[in-house]
Write an enzyme that holds these catalytic residues in place. Sequence first.
Site, mmCIF file in Angstrom:
data_model
loop_
_atom_site.group_PDB
_atom_site.id
_atom_site.type_symbol
_atom_site.label_atom_id
_atom_site.label_comp_id
_atom_site.label_asym_id
_atom_site.label_seq_id
_atom_site.Cartn_x
_atom_site.Cartn_y
_atom_site.Cartn_z
ATOM 1 N N SER A 143 -7.592 3.927 9.780
ATOM 2 C CA SER A 143 -8.384 3.993 8.557
ATOM 3 C C SER A 143 -7.709 3.204 7.432
ATOM 4 C CB SER A 143 -8.560 5.468 8.162
ATOM 5 O OG SER A 143 -9.005 5.602 6.852
ATOM 6 N N LYS A 170 -8.704 -0.986 5.857
ATOM 7 C CA LYS A 170 -9.014 -1.340 4.467
ATOM 8 C C LYS A 170 -8.116 -2.466 3.962
ATOM 9 C CE LYS A 170 -9.141 3.142 3.799
ATOM 10 N NZ LYS A 170 -9.538 4.539 3.649
ATOM 11 N N ARG A 219 -14.937 13.013 9.365
ATOM 12 C CA ARG A 219 -13.677 13.684 9.738
ATOM 13 C C ARG A 219 -13.345 14.798 8.753
ATOM 14 N NH1 ARG A 219 -9.897 9.009 9.165
ATOM 15 N NH2 ARG A 219 -8.288 10.556 9.497
ATOM 16 N N HIS A 277 0.850 -1.198 0.000
ATOM 17 C CA HIS A 277 0.000 0.000 0.000
ATOM 18 C C HIS A 277 0.879 1.239 0.000
ATOM 19 C CE1 HIS A 277 -3.387 2.639 0.802
ATOM 20 N NE2 HIS A 277 -2.621 3.255 1.675
ATOM 21 N N ASP A 334 -15.361 2.891 8.269
ATOM 22 C CA ASP A 334 -14.293 3.815 7.870
ATOM 23 C C ASP A 334 -14.807 4.829 6.856
ATOM 24 O OD1 ASP A 334 -11.513 4.803 7.425
ATOM 25 O OD2 ASP A 334 -11.902 3.962 5.442
HETATM 26 N N1 URA Z 1 -6.351 7.984 3.722
HETATM 27 C C1 URA Z 1 -7.213 7.139 4.312
HETATM 28 O O1 URA Z 1 -7.574 6.117 3.747
HETATM 29 N N2 URA Z 1 -7.678 7.435 5.544
HETATM 30 C C2 URA Z 1 -7.310 8.540 6.198
HETATM 31 O O2 URA Z 1 -7.758 8.744 7.308
HETATM 32 C C3 URA Z 1 -6.428 9.426 5.564
HETATM 33 C C4 URA Z 1 -5.951 9.119 4.328
#
Ligand code: URA
Length: 433
Positions: free
Chosen positions: A183, A187, A168, A82, A161
Amino acid sequence: MRMVDLIEKKRDGLELSEAEIQFIIEGFTDGSIPDYQMSALSMAIYFKGMTERERAELTMAMVESGDKIDLSAIEGIKVDKHSTGGVGDTTTLVLGPLVASVGVPVAKMSGRGLGHTGGTIDKLESVAGFHVEIENEQFIDLVNKHKLAVIGQSGNLTPADKKLYALRDVTATVDNIALIASSIMSKKIAAGADAIVLDVKTGAGAFMKTLLESEELARAMVNIGNNVGRNTMAVISDMSQPLGYAIGNALEVKEAIDTLKGEGPSDLTELSLTLGSHMVLLGKKANNLTEARSLLKQAIENGSALRAFKVFLESQGGDAKVVDDPSRLPQAKYTCELEAKQDGFVSEITADEVGTAAMLLGAGRATKDSVIDLAVGLVLRKKIGDEVKKGDSLVTIYSNFENVDEVKEKLYENIIISSGRVEKPTLIYKEIM
Ligand code: URA
Ligand code: CA
């Protein structure tokens, strides 16, 4: 349990228990906890932070909020990579076939999204016929057979999320390490990875602009991964200037092909070998990093990495002939050169602004509904530290419209030429395990 008590607890800097975190995430996902309470909690977390244990539990609660991809039918250790996002980052296209060719299974779930260029899927779709709309079963078969397949994001992954990130975004609470790290990791974990290699970018084109912040984020994510049983490591790499030369979809596919042939830009090659070596090590296909790196170098030299790319394109309907004949990729109607206005040394190529120039050409999406032009983009002819003479090309602009004055202006503003010699920036700052 009452949400108001939990907000108060965090406000006062106390630690939430696992049951409390699960209560919050379940309630927020099913709507029984309203946005205003979740906003207040996010702000409390913003100021008071979260302990390592809370971060791991928040991550897993978000993983459990939706579907989880089951990759257990794939043989071997599934290693995912990632990147926290950069400009012209072609590494995924290189790494997939590269590590697959030495036996590491890559089951990639990828998206489109917004940005300077398209996502990995958009880039791959510049190969005629290539498609990611495949059934889960076929996806798993392909990975077992060829060690590499890419599927589009499907199902209901980490809805908590998704909802929390949106909240947020409008409550000034994005910028918090605990929340960002959970977050991102939620994923990756929901997508089924056994082990994770993170490429945390640092510099002007990155989400984290300073080395200190990037390192803090990297450590937070590595700790979460390791605490929830996924072997995780991070590389902190430079994104002060774009990676490689190409910024654009088809242009980056061509750059990936060059790199798999051993003829790619040195920074993209080096970063791919570094990230790839860690993937091979976590995938237990080598005993140490030196051995992993030499396997990958061999795969480039003996052509097996390039062959893996061909087989992969073909297996998902793509025109594999592009590998030997990149002129089969979408071609822009116009090209023009951005000429240096003076002699000197390139001292800055501000990554995010150069990325925006590529987006102005149509290479990326400004909004969800923008249509991407796969053929267009930029190819840098000089990188930081290179000497230039007045009139040399700094960038080749590939476009489908004739007047690119606005793009040129943006590039001139963000590619700085100085009179004195300039050092090349460090590419890899740190490796964190
Ligand atoms: N990218 C994400 O997937 N989550 C965040 O909180 C910030 C950047
Ligand atoms: Ca690139």
